[in-house]
Motif scaffolding. Structure first.
Motif, PDB file in Angstrom:
ATOM      1  N   GLY A 230     -20.098  33.520 105.377  1.00 54.03           N
ATOM      2  CA  GLY A 230     -18.733  33.781 105.790  1.00 54.03           C
ATOM      3  C   GLY A 230     -18.652  34.557 107.090  1.00 54.03           C
ATOM      4  N   LEU A 231     -17.443  34.616 107.652  1.00 54.65           N
ATOM      5  CA  LEU A 231     -17.164  35.312 108.907  1.00 54.65           C
ATOM      6  C   LEU A 231     -18.039  34.787 110.047  1.00 54.65           C
ATOM      7  CD1 LEU A 231     -16.647  38.993 107.647  1.00 54.65           C
ATOM      8  CD2 LEU A 231     -15.003  37.117 107.805  1.00 54.65           C
ATOM      9  N   LEU A 232     -18.339  33.497 109.987  1.00 58.43           N
ATOM     10  CA  LEU A 232     -19.079  32.822 111.050  1.00 58.43           C
ATOM     11  C   LEU A 232     -18.046  31.998 111.838  1.00 58.43           C
ATOM     12  CD1 LEU A 232     -22.204  32.407 111.832  1.00 58.43           C
ATOM     13  CD2 LEU A 232     -21.866  30.119 110.895  1.00 58.43           C
ATOM     14  N   PHE A 233     -17.599  32.560 112.962  1.00 54.66           N
ATOM     15  CA  PHE A 233     -16.489  31.988 113.716  1.00 54.66           C
ATOM     16  C   PHE A 233     -16.961  31.149 114.899  1.00 54.66           C
ATOM     17  CE2 PHE A 233     -14.643  35.623 111.539  1.00 54.66           C
ATOM     18  CZ  PHE A 233     -13.438  35.117 111.066  1.00 54.66           C
ATOM     19  N   ASP A 234     -16.051  30.307 115.378  1.00 49.12           N
ATOM     20  CA  ASP A 234     -16.366  29.446 116.517  1.00 49.12           C
ATOM     21  C   ASP A 234     -15.792  29.978 117.826  1.00 49.12           C
ATOM     22  OD1 ASP A 234     -13.708  28.861 115.563  1.00 49.12           O
ATOM     23  OD2 ASP A 234     -13.716  27.114 116.887  1.00 49.12           O
TER      24      ASP A 234
ATOM     25  N   GLN B 117     -12.607  39.599 103.528  1.00 47.43           N
ATOM     26  CA  GLN B 117     -11.569  39.065 104.406  1.00 47.43           C
ATOM     27  C   GLN B 117     -10.989  37.803 103.784  1.00 47.43           C
ATOM     28  OE1 GLN B 117     -12.108  39.385 108.631  1.00 47.43           O
ATOM     29  NE2 GLN B 117     -11.231  37.369 109.033  1.00 47.43           N
ATOM     30  N   ALA B 118      -9.685  37.684 103.824  1.00 45.93           N
ATOM     31  CA  ALA B 118      -8.971  36.518 103.285  1.00 45.93           C
ATOM     32  C   ALA B 118      -9.338  36.244 101.826  1.00 45.93           C
ATOM     33  CB  ALA B 118      -9.237  35.288 104.141  1.00 45.93           C
ATOM     34  N   GLY B 119      -9.640  37.307 101.073  1.00 42.56           N
ATOM     35  CA  GLY B 119      -9.933  37.165  99.651  1.00 42.56           C
ATOM     36  C   GLY B 119     -11.371  36.853  99.311  1.00 42.56           C
ATOM     37  N   TYR B 120     -12.254  36.756 100.301  1.00 45.04           N
ATOM     38  CA  TYR B 120     -13.664  36.459 100.075  1.00 45.04           C
ATOM     39  C   TYR B 120     -14.508  37.677 100.438  1.00 45.04           C
ATOM     40  CZ  TYR B 120     -12.194  31.551  99.925  1.00 45.04           C
ATOM     41  OH  TYR B 120     -11.584  30.366  99.601  1.00 45.04           O
TER      42      TYR B 120
ATOM     43  N   GLY C 231      -8.416  33.628 108.484  1.00 45.95           N
ATOM     44  CA  GLY C 231      -9.310  32.974 107.543  1.00 45.95           C
ATOM     45  C   GLY C 231     -10.610  33.736 107.395  1.00 45.95           C
ATOM     46  N   ALA C 232     -11.462  33.237 106.504  1.00 46.59           N
ATOM     47  CA  ALA C 232     -12.742  33.893 106.246  1.00 46.59           C
ATOM     48  C   ALA C 232     -13.908  33.181 106.912  1.00 46.59           C
ATOM     49  CB  ALA C 232     -12.999  33.979 104.743  1.00 46.59           C
ATOM     50  N   ALA C 233     -13.631  32.086 107.636  1.00 43.63           N
ATOM     51  CA  ALA C 233     -14.695  31.315 108.291  1.00 43.63           C
ATOM     52  C   ALA C 233     -15.857  31.124 107.323  1.00 43.63           C
ATOM     53  CB  ALA C 233     -15.146  32.001 109.572  1.00 43.63           C
ATOM     54  N   LEU C 234     -15.551  30.511 106.173  1.00 44.37           N
ATOM     55  CA  LEU C 234     -16.504  30.395 105.073  1.00 44.37           C
ATOM     56  C   LEU C 234     -17.084  28.988 105.027  1.00 44.37           C
ATOM     57  CD1 LEU C 234     -17.307  32.434 102.739  1.00 44.37           C
ATOM     58  CD2 LEU C 234     -15.819  31.070 101.267  1.00 44.37           C
ATOM     59  N   TRP C 235     -18.410  28.903 105.010  1.00 40.75           N
ATOM     60  CA  TRP C 235     -19.109  27.618 105.063  1.00 40.75           C
ATOM     61  C   TRP C 235     -20.085  27.504 103.911  1.00 40.75           C
ATOM     62  CZ3 TRP C 235     -16.917  25.142 109.132  1.00 40.75           C
ATOM     63  CH2 TRP C 235     -16.367  25.934 110.151  1.00 40.75           C
ATOM     64  N   ALA C 236     -19.950  26.441 103.107  1.00 37.21           N
ATOM     65  CA  ALA C 236     -20.859  26.189 101.988  1.00 37.21           C
ATOM     66  C   ALA C 236     -21.837  25.090 102.379  1.00 37.21           C
ATOM     67  CB  ALA C 236     -20.079  25.773 100.748  1.00 37.21           C
ATOM     68  N   ILE C 237     -23.129  25.387 102.270  1.00 38.52           N
ATOM     69  CA  ILE C 237     -24.179  24.410 102.586  1.00 38.52           C
ATOM     70  C   ILE C 237     -24.756  23.911 101.268  1.00 38.52           C
ATOM     71  CG2 ILE C 237     -26.236  23.943 103.962  1.00 38.52           C
ATOM     72  CD1 ILE C 237     -25.754  26.704 105.299  1.00 38.52           C
TER      73      ILE C 237
END
Length: 258
Positions: free
Chosen positions: A127-131, A89-92, A184-190
């Motif tokens: 990714g794909l972790l939405f609010d 999604q969204a390129g990711y 968007g991809a709802a992408l989060w980097a930890i």
């Protein structure tokens, strides 16, 4: 002239060590199971030389092993509750389970990974972790269980609470790479998710999240986009010792010739 030769030999030794590490794993089609990424796969914080991406997985498999994804360390992933399935999604591109939500890790499903050596995780990207209210989602919540060097386990949670905001219960910091919107991809980097603790295994699942806004009729699910790591400190020490030994041998030879 001799000093130049010594420097050249040490440089060649470093190059040889790096080449050996790469050829024994990612560059060896006979020893690895799956295609390793040759780019960042859209993730600016994921080093392709020390990472496994969701796009590296093969759909329809329940177990996949990546040989030497970092020097002398294999990673074996196991799908629980279905088979591996990729989703873009969204390129990711990330990987999830072919269960309740196609290509995502749902509540009751897991992706487990074990490492042949203890390593330090430098980055985990989900990714794909939405609010919410996208797709009727709650504030989606990912659960990551880490098994440490001493055998102890600890649960950590990443919760999306805004379009570009998420809460992480462990060390390190969270950066949004793609917004939590329907486009968007709802992408989060930890970054450094467990600090400097050495890890032998990880487990990824989803848990129930609270309603933020919207209908909230869709519970937590997400994809694993990337895991990055470095070897345990002893591996670094061995590599440096090898380089030092080559340099010492070169100096002795140069001195004798002088």
């Amino acid at each position: 002239m001799n000093k130049f030769k010594i420097g050249l030999m040490v440089a060649l030794a470093v190059f040889s060590l790096n080449a050996s590490a790469n050829n024994s794993g990612k560059g060896d089609k006979n020893e690895r199971d799956g295609k390793y990424s040759t780019s960042h796969d859209g993730c600016a914080v994921c080093d392709p030389d020390n990472s496994i991406f969701g796009s590296d997985f093969k759909d329809g498999k329940s177990t996949q092993t990546f040989k030497n994804f970092i020097p002398d360390t294999d990673a074996t992933f196991t799908a629980v509750g279905g088979k591996f399935e990729k989703k873009t999604q969204a390129g990711y591109t990330g990987v999830g389970i072919s269960g309740k939500t196609s290509g995502e890790i749902d509540i009751g499903e897991r992706i487990d990974v074990s490492f042949t050596k203890n390593i330090i995780i430098t980055n985990i990207t989900l990714g794909l972790l939405f609010d919410g209210p996208e797709y009727g989602d709650v504030n989606e919540k990912a659960k990551i269980t880490a098994t440490f060097l001493d055998g102890t386990k600890q649960d950590y949670f990443l919760t999306a609470v805004g379009i570009k905001t998420a809460d992480w219960t462990g060390p390190g910091s969270v950066t949004n790479l793609s917004p939590a919107t329907d486009k968007g991809a709802a992408l989060w980097a930890i970054a450094n998710p467990f600090g400097n603790k050495q890890v032998s295994a990880l487990s990824f699942t989803a848990v129930a999240g609270l309603c933020g806004s919207g209908k909230c009729n869709n519970q937590s699910d997400y994809v694993l986009h990337c895991i990055s790591a470095v070897p345990e400190p002893s591996t670094y020490a061995m590599m440096m010792a090898g380089i030092a030994a080559v340099g010492f041998s070169a100096r002795r030879k140069a001195n004798k010739q002088a």
